[in-house]
Design a protein around this motif. Structure first.
Motif, PDB file in Angstrom:
ATOM      1  N   SER A   5       2.352  10.354  -2.362  1.00 47.81           N
ATOM      2  CA  SER A   5       2.109  11.328  -1.307  1.00 47.81           C
ATOM      3  C   SER A   5       0.713  11.925  -1.440  1.00 47.81           C
ATOM      4  N   SER A   8      -1.711   9.291  -0.358  1.00 46.65           N
ATOM      5  CA  SER A   8      -1.659   9.156   1.089  1.00 46.65           C
ATOM      6  C   SER A   8      -2.397  10.313   1.759  1.00 46.65           C
ATOM      7  N   GLN A  59       1.589   4.046   5.639  1.00 40.28           N
ATOM      8  CA  GLN A  59       2.985   4.380   5.923  1.00 40.28           C
ATOM      9  C   GLN A  59       3.893   3.184   5.662  1.00 40.28           C
ATOM     10  N   ALA A  60       3.424   1.994   6.012  1.00 38.19           N
ATOM     11  CA  ALA A  60       4.223   0.783   5.801  1.00 38.19           C
ATOM     12  C   ALA A  60       4.457   0.543   4.318  1.00 38.19           C
ATOM     13  N   GLU A  62       4.443   2.826   1.983  1.00 35.18           N
ATOM     14  CA  GLU A  62       5.358   3.869   1.514  1.00 35.18           C
ATOM     15  C   GLU A  62       6.804   3.555   1.890  1.00 35.18           C
ATOM     16  N   ASN A  63       7.005   2.870   3.015  1.00 35.98           N
ATOM     17  CA  ASN A  63       8.347   2.567   3.502  1.00 35.98           C
ATOM     18  C   ASN A  63       8.726   1.101   3.312  1.00 35.98           C
ATOM     19  N   ASN A  66      12.313  -0.081   3.114  1.00 33.22           N
ATOM     20  CA  ASN A  66      13.094  -0.062   4.352  1.00 33.22           C
ATOM     21  C   ASN A  66      12.762  -1.225   5.281  1.00 33.22           C
ATOM     22  N   ASP A  67      11.473  -1.578   5.366  1.00 32.99           N
ATOM     23  CA  ASP A  67      11.061  -2.651   6.269  1.00 32.99           C
ATOM     24  C   ASP A  67       9.780  -3.302   5.745  1.00 32.99           C
ATOM     25  N   GLN A  70       6.643  -4.424   8.001  1.00 29.88           N
ATOM     26  CA  GLN A  70       5.645  -3.498   8.540  1.00 29.88           C
ATOM     27  C   GLN A  70       4.305  -3.643   7.828  1.00 29.88           C
ATOM     28  N   THR A  71       4.322  -3.890   6.529  1.00 28.34           N
ATOM     29  CA  THR A  71       3.076  -4.045   5.786  1.00 28.34           C
ATOM     30  C   THR A  71       2.303  -5.239   6.335  1.00 28.34           C
ATOM     31  N   ASP A 117       5.577  -4.294  -4.390  1.00 32.68           N
ATOM     32  CA  ASP A 117       6.111  -3.477  -3.297  1.00 32.68           C
ATOM     33  C   ASP A 117       5.215  -2.287  -2.963  1.00 32.68           C
ATOM     34  N   THR A 118       4.381  -1.871  -3.910  1.00 33.70           N
ATOM     35  CA  THR A 118       3.499  -0.727  -3.686  1.00 33.70           C
ATOM     36  C   THR A 118       2.072  -1.093  -4.104  1.00 33.70           C
TER      37      THR A 118
END
Length: 137
Positions: A5, A8, A59-60, A62-63, A66-67, A70-71, A117-118
């Motif tokens: 956060s 970001s 945002q992609a 970070e999420n 979930n999906d 998006q990245t 993933d990050t």
């Protein structure tokens, strides 16, 4: 506040600062010839679009749980916008900034394909800021 956060938030601040610098540079550039202004405006508008795409990438990432698609969509959007800038300019500094941002995007894409993933997207945000800077100089 979690590290992601804070990262970001910091990235958003850098993008906002870059956009402000772009607006100031564009206003100062209005005193020059029309061709130069048109070229700068095209570059700034596309750089602004890229800044939005970079925010979407943040945002992609970070999420991603979930999906994860998006990245990839965000990376594709940035690459598409980079192609637009590359097609519109013959400025060496702009082309270098586009190349640097393209390399950063490729590195994130590779990291994601390798299971990260990050991924660290700070090189993407830094390169996007540099692109905005050269578009206004």
């Amino acid at each position: 506040m979690a590290a992601a956060s804070r990262r970001s938030l910091s990235s958003r601040r850098r993008i906002a600062i870059a956009a402000t610098v772009a607006a100031i540079g564009l206003t100062a550039g209005l005193a020059t010839g029309c061709d130069a202004v048109d070229k700068a405006l095209d570059c700034v508008q596309t750089a602004d679009t890229i800044a939005d795409s970079v925010t979407g990438l943040q945002q992609a990432v970070e999420n991603a749980a979930n999906d994860p698609t998006q990245t990839d969509q965000s990376l594709n959007s940035i690459e598409k916008d980079l192609d637009k800038i590359g097609d519109k300019t013959d400025d060496a500094d702009v082309n270098k900034a586009v190349d640097d941002l393209s390399t950063a995007v490729d590195n994130v894409r590779t990291a994601v394909k390798n299971g990260d993933d990050t991924p660290d997207i700070s090189p993407v945000t830094d390169a996007a800021g540099e692109l905005t800077k050269v578009c206004t100089s």
